[in-house]
Design a protein around this motif. Sequence first.
Motif, PDB file in Angstrom:
ATOM      1  N   ARG A 215       8.429  11.812  -6.243  1.00 58.21           N
ATOM      2  CA  ARG A 215       7.477  12.913  -6.453  1.00 58.21           C
ATOM      3  C   ARG A 215       6.783  13.187  -5.135  1.00 58.21           C
ATOM      4  NH1 ARG A 215       2.489   9.999  -8.635  1.00 58.21           N
ATOM      5  NH2 ARG A 215       3.157   7.835  -8.518  1.00 58.21           N
TER       6      ARG A 215
ATOM      7  N   PHE B 137      -3.876  16.099   0.337  1.00 59.12           N
ATOM      8  CA  PHE B 137      -5.063  16.291   1.178  1.00 59.12           C
ATOM      9  C   PHE B 137      -6.260  16.890   0.432  1.00 59.12           C
ATOM     10  CE2 PHE B 137      -1.106  16.611   3.457  1.00 59.12           C
ATOM     11  CZ  PHE B 137      -1.277  15.711   4.488  1.00 59.12           C
TER      12      PHE B 137
ATOM     13  N   SER C 202       2.513   6.813   1.325  1.00 59.89           N
ATOM     14  CA  SER C 202       1.305   7.335   0.664  1.00 59.89           C
ATOM     15  C   SER C 202       0.332   7.967   1.654  1.00 59.89           C
ATOM     16  CB  SER C 202       0.615   6.218  -0.119  1.00 59.89           C
ATOM     17  OG  SER C 202       0.235   5.183   0.763  1.00 59.89           O
ATOM     18  N   GLY C 203       0.839   8.299   2.856  1.00 63.52           N
ATOM     19  CA  GLY C 203      -0.026   8.993   3.815  1.00 63.52           C
ATOM     20  C   GLY C 203      -0.845   8.019   4.646  1.00 63.52           C
ATOM     21  N   GLN C 204      -1.887   8.565   5.236  1.00 65.68           N
ATOM     22  CA  GLN C 204      -2.804   7.741   6.042  1.00 65.68           C
ATOM     23  C   GLN C 204      -3.397   6.632   5.165  1.00 65.68           C
ATOM     24  OE1 GLN C 204      -3.966   7.835   9.311  1.00 65.68           O
ATOM     25  NE2 GLN C 204      -5.334   6.135   8.799  1.00 65.68           N
ATOM     26  N   ASP C 205      -3.502   5.429   5.706  1.00 63.37           N
ATOM     27  CA  ASP C 205      -4.159   4.342   4.966  1.00 63.37           C
ATOM     28  C   ASP C 205      -5.641   4.689   4.819  1.00 63.37           C
ATOM     29  OD1 ASP C 205      -5.578   1.926   4.330  1.00 63.37           O
ATOM     30  OD2 ASP C 205      -3.759   0.817   4.844  1.00 63.37           O
ATOM     31  N   LEU C 206      -6.067   4.894   3.581  1.00 62.83           N
ATOM     32  CA  LEU C 206      -7.426   5.387   3.360  1.00 62.83           C
ATOM     33  C   LEU C 206      -8.475   4.321   3.601  1.00 62.83           C
ATOM     34  CD1 LEU C 206      -6.866   7.748   0.286  1.00 62.83           C
ATOM     35  CD2 LEU C 206      -7.184   8.371   2.690  1.00 62.83           C
TER      36      LEU C 206
ATOM     37  N   HIS D   3      -7.025  11.374  16.757  1.00 66.31           N
ATOM     38  CA  HIS D   3      -6.116  10.485  16.033  1.00 66.31           C
ATOM     39  C   HIS D   3      -4.843  11.243  15.620  1.00 66.31           C
ATOM     40  CE1 HIS D   3      -4.734   7.274  13.546  1.00 66.31           C
ATOM     41  NE2 HIS D   3      -4.948   7.902  12.410  1.00 66.31           N
TER      42      HIS D   3
ATOM     43  N   VAL E  59       0.844  -1.210   0.000  1.00 65.67           N
ATOM     44  CA  VAL E  59       0.000   0.000   0.000  1.00 65.67           C
ATOM     45  C   VAL E  59       0.882   1.266   0.000  1.00 65.67           C
ATOM     46  CG1 VAL E  59      -2.130  -0.979   0.972  1.00 65.67           C
ATOM     47  CG2 VAL E  59      -0.293  -0.226   2.519  1.00 65.67           C
TER      48      VAL E  59
ATOM     49  N   VAL F  35     -11.091  12.908  14.436  1.00 73.09           N
ATOM     50  CA  VAL F  35      -9.826  12.868  13.709  1.00 73.09           C
ATOM     51  C   VAL F  35      -8.738  13.648  14.436  1.00 73.09           C
ATOM     52  CG1 VAL F  35     -10.300  14.811  12.142  1.00 73.09           C
ATOM     53  CG2 VAL F  35      -8.798  12.973  11.405  1.00 73.09           C
TER      54      VAL F  35
ATOM     55  N   ARG G  71       3.552  14.999  -3.080  1.00 74.25           N
ATOM     56  CA  ARG G  71       2.166  15.447  -3.269  1.00 74.25           C
ATOM     57  C   ARG G  71       1.512  15.769  -1.923  1.00 74.25           C
ATOM     58  NH1 ARG G  71      -2.301  11.847  -6.495  1.00 74.25           N
ATOM     59  NH2 ARG G  71      -0.696  11.951  -8.125  1.00 74.25           N
TER      60      ARG G  71
ATOM     61  N   ASP H  54      -2.056  18.028   7.149  1.00 72.12           N
ATOM     62  CA  ASP H  54      -1.880  17.774   8.585  1.00 72.12           C
ATOM     63  C   ASP H  54      -0.481  17.220   8.842  1.00 72.12           C
ATOM     64  OD1 ASP H  54      -2.157  15.115   7.816  1.00 72.12           O
ATOM     65  OD2 ASP H  54      -4.228  14.950   8.493  1.00 72.12           O
TER      66      ASP H  54
ATOM     67  N   ARG I 147       8.607   0.750  -3.793  1.00 77.39           N
ATOM     68  CA  ARG I 147       8.787   1.848  -4.762  1.00 77.39           C
ATOM     69  C   ARG I 147       8.417   3.221  -4.222  1.00 77.39           C
ATOM     70  NH1 ARG I 147       3.990   3.479  -7.560  1.00 77.39           N
ATOM     71  NH2 ARG I 147       2.264   2.005  -7.367  1.00 77.39           N
TER      72      ARG I 147
ATOM     73  N   ILE J  71       0.401  12.657   4.713  1.00 81.37           N
ATOM     74  CA  ILE J  71       1.137  12.818   5.975  1.00 81.37           C
ATOM     75  C   ILE J  71       2.511  12.155   5.915  1.00 81.37           C
ATOM     76  CG2 ILE J  71       0.291  10.807   7.288  1.00 81.37           C
ATOM     77  CD1 ILE J  71      -0.337  13.037   9.535  1.00 81.37           C
TER      78      ILE J  71
HETATM   79  C1  LHQ Z   1      -3.181   2.967  -0.661  1.00 81.27           C
HETATM   80  C2  LHQ Z   1      -2.848   4.298  -0.314  1.00 81.27           C
HETATM   81  C3  LHQ Z   1      -3.371   4.832   0.868  1.00 81.27           C
HETATM   82  C4  LHQ Z   1      -4.425   2.803   1.224  1.00 81.27           C
HETATM   83  C5  LHQ Z   1      -1.888   3.837  -2.162  1.00 81.27           C
HETATM   84  N1  LHQ Z   1      -4.164   4.043   1.621  1.00 81.27           N
HETATM   85  N2  LHQ Z   1      -3.953   2.244   0.119  1.00 81.27           N
HETATM   86  C6  LHQ Z   1      -5.800  12.229   7.101  1.00 81.27           C
HETATM   87  C7  LHQ Z   1      -6.976  11.979   7.842  1.00 81.27           C
HETATM   88  C8  LHQ Z   1      -6.992  11.413   9.083  1.00 81.27           C
HETATM   89  C9  LHQ Z   1      -6.018  11.143   9.856  1.00 81.27           C
HETATM   90  C10 LHQ Z   1      -4.693  11.279   9.663  1.00 81.27           C
HETATM   91  O1  LHQ Z   1      -4.095  11.734   8.567  1.00 81.27           O
HETATM   92  C11 LHQ Z   1      -4.547  12.056   7.401  1.00 81.27           C
HETATM   93  C12 LHQ Z   1      -3.460  12.381   6.571  1.00 81.27           C
HETATM   94  C13 LHQ Z   1      -3.295  11.876   5.187  1.00 81.27           C
HETATM   95  O2  LHQ Z   1      -2.247  11.377   4.896  1.00 81.27           O
HETATM   96  S1  LHQ Z   1      -4.565  12.122   4.096  1.00 81.27           S
HETATM   97  C14 LHQ Z   1      -3.864  11.668   2.581  1.00 81.27           C
HETATM   98  C15 LHQ Z   1      -3.895  10.178   2.370  1.00 81.27           C
HETATM   99  N3  LHQ Z   1      -3.202   9.807   1.171  1.00 81.27           N
HETATM  100  C16 LHQ Z   1      -3.683   9.998  -0.053  1.00 81.27           C
HETATM  101  O3  LHQ Z   1      -4.714  10.588  -0.275  1.00 81.27           O
HETATM  102  C17 LHQ Z   1      -2.881   9.421  -1.176  1.00 81.27           C
HETATM  103  C18 LHQ Z   1      -3.584   8.211  -1.755  1.00 81.27           C
HETATM  104  N4  LHQ Z   1      -2.746   7.548  -2.756  1.00 81.27           N
HETATM  105  C19 LHQ Z   1      -2.558   8.063  -3.982  1.00 81.27           C
HETATM  106  O4  LHQ Z   1      -3.048   9.116  -4.339  1.00 81.27           O
HETATM  107  C20 LHQ Z   1      -1.699   7.277  -4.896  1.00 81.27           C
HETATM  108  O5  LHQ Z   1      -1.685   5.949  -4.474  1.00 81.27           O
HETATM  109  C21 LHQ Z   1      -0.229   7.804  -4.958  1.00 81.27           C
HETATM  110  C22 LHQ Z   1      -0.210   9.179  -5.644  1.00 81.27           C
HETATM  111  C23 LHQ Z   1       0.395   7.910  -3.582  1.00 81.27           C
HETATM  112  C24 LHQ Z   1       0.602   6.828  -5.791  1.00 81.27           C
HETATM  113  O6  LHQ Z   1      -0.070   6.561  -7.026  1.00 81.27           O
HETATM  114  P1  LHQ Z   1       0.396   5.315  -7.909  1.00 81.27           P
HETATM  115  O7  LHQ Z   1       1.876   5.329  -8.035  1.00 81.27           O
HETATM  116  O8  LHQ Z   1      -0.412   5.367  -9.159  1.00 81.27           O
HETATM  117  O9  LHQ Z   1       0.012   4.007  -7.056  1.00 81.27           O
HETATM  118  P2  LHQ Z   1      -1.444   3.367  -6.816  1.00 81.27           P
HETATM  119  O10 LHQ Z   1      -2.445   4.429  -6.595  1.00 81.27           O
HETATM  120  O11 LHQ Z   1      -1.700   2.376  -7.893  1.00 81.27           O
HETATM  121  O12 LHQ Z   1      -1.215   2.603  -5.413  1.00 81.27           O
HETATM  122  C25 LHQ Z   1      -0.624   1.313  -5.322  1.00 81.27           C
HETATM  123  C26 LHQ Z   1      -1.429   0.529  -4.302  1.00 81.27           C
HETATM  124  O13 LHQ Z   1      -1.310   1.158  -3.030  1.00 81.27           O
HETATM  125  C27 LHQ Z   1      -2.916   0.507  -4.631  1.00 81.27           C
HETATM  126  O14 LHQ Z   1      -3.420  -0.728  -4.205  1.00 81.27           O
HETATM  127  P3  LHQ Z   1      -3.738  -1.896  -5.279  1.00 81.27           P
HETATM  128  O15 LHQ Z   1      -4.342  -2.991  -4.455  1.00 81.27           O
HETATM  129  O16 LHQ Z   1      -4.657  -1.311  -6.302  1.00 81.27           O
HETATM  130  O17 LHQ Z   1      -2.391  -2.261  -5.848  1.00 81.27           O
HETATM  131  C28 LHQ Z   1      -3.468   1.595  -3.768  1.00 81.27           C
HETATM  132  O18 LHQ Z   1      -4.825   1.436  -3.448  1.00 81.27           O
HETATM  133  C29 LHQ Z   1      -2.622   1.474  -2.536  1.00 81.27           C
HETATM  134  N5  LHQ Z   1      -2.557   2.733  -1.808  1.00 81.27           N
HETATM  135  N6  LHQ Z   1      -2.076   4.801  -1.268  1.00 81.27           N
HETATM  136  N7  LHQ Z   1      -3.089   6.069   1.293  1.00 81.27           N
END
Ligand code: LHQ
Length: 265
Positions: free
Chosen positions: A134, A139, A65-69, A87, A26, A84, A136, A147, A61, A116
């Motif tokens: 890269r 949020f 990717s931040g918080q597990d969504l 948390h 992830v 939140v 990003r 955050d 790689r 995060i």
């Molecule tokens: C994921 C994640 C992820 C789960 C990739 N979770 N599975 C907020 C609220 C509350 C409390 C505390 O903190 C926070 C802070 C935060 O951090 S909010 C921001 C959370 N992060 C995101 O919004 C980023 C989400 N991920 C992405 O936008 C993309 O995955 C990035 C740009 C990081 C990478 O894109 P790609 O290189 O195209 O990879 P991918 O999207 O294909 O991801 C690979 C796998 O990892 C995929 O799973 P799969 O089973 O399809 O292979 C994704 O679902 C998983 N993954 N990030 N945060």
Amino acid sequence: MRGSFQYLLVRQDEGVLTITMNRPEVLNAFNDLMLEELTEAVESAARDDAVRCVIIAGAGRAFGSGQDLSVLASAHSAAEPVKVSTHLQKYHHLVQVLHEMPKPVIAAMQGVAAGISLNIALACDLRIASDEARFRQAFARIGLVPDGGGAYFLPRLVGLGKALEMALLADDMNAQEAERYGLVNACVPLAELEAATRTLARRLANGPTRAYGLIKELLYTAVDSDLPTVFALEGKLQDIAIETADHREGVAAFLQKRPPNYSGQ
Ligand code: LHQ
């Protein structure tokens, strides 16, 4: 420091502790346990005099990717969701411990750093990126605010204008641009990232560790202070630094025209 964790790899070698977040499937997204383990490892490094430099890295790689969504989504649907901000206090504690670590901390960023995870890297002292990394502030893409202290560190590193652009648009900044803006200290080819990080970490681990801790305190305080406050603090910290064995060693080495051999004391 315990030797094994569920979601971290740890390696200690010549004064350098490398902590690798290890949920590559992830992209090293944070679940609760990884956050707790990382906090424990970082706290333990802060206390351990044998650790003179810390590297934070990500397995696979991505850096992170931040918080597990998926965890976030199930928290939303829980019968009694945790607020939140409650948390976030756990992340804040981690960021605080990293920021106050009395020795240098380097983030080694080989791939994407989002949300995060990026902001935790911003709380480290130095960042080395591969040319494939890269960055990003993800949020806004999910309707949230930055955050993990990102709103504090990001404008201080890249300036308010670029910080606002990154936070509002949540687009990727590439590694070359990140180096230009000072978001990362260096950008190297992916194949060279590990060696470059280790060379830097070894150099820091062989440096005057107590002075490094004081330098961090001085600069991090100075960035939010007025000049008289900085004068007072630099005097206080120089009184401490001048009493260290490493200060005496540095002067002796200079006068004897030899490289210094710093003990970290
Ligand atoms: C994921 C994640 C992820 C789960 C990739 N979770 N599975 C907020 C609220 C509350 C409390 C505390 O903190 C926070 C802070 C935060 O951090 S909010 C921001 C959370 N992060 C995101 O919004 C980023 C989400 N991920 C992405 O936008 C993309 O995955 C990035 C740009 C990081 C990478 O894109 P790609 O290189 O195209 O990879 P991918 O999207 O294909 O991801 C690979 C796998 O990892 C995929 O799973 P799969 O089973 O399809 O292979 C994704 O679902 C998983 N993954 N990030 N945060």
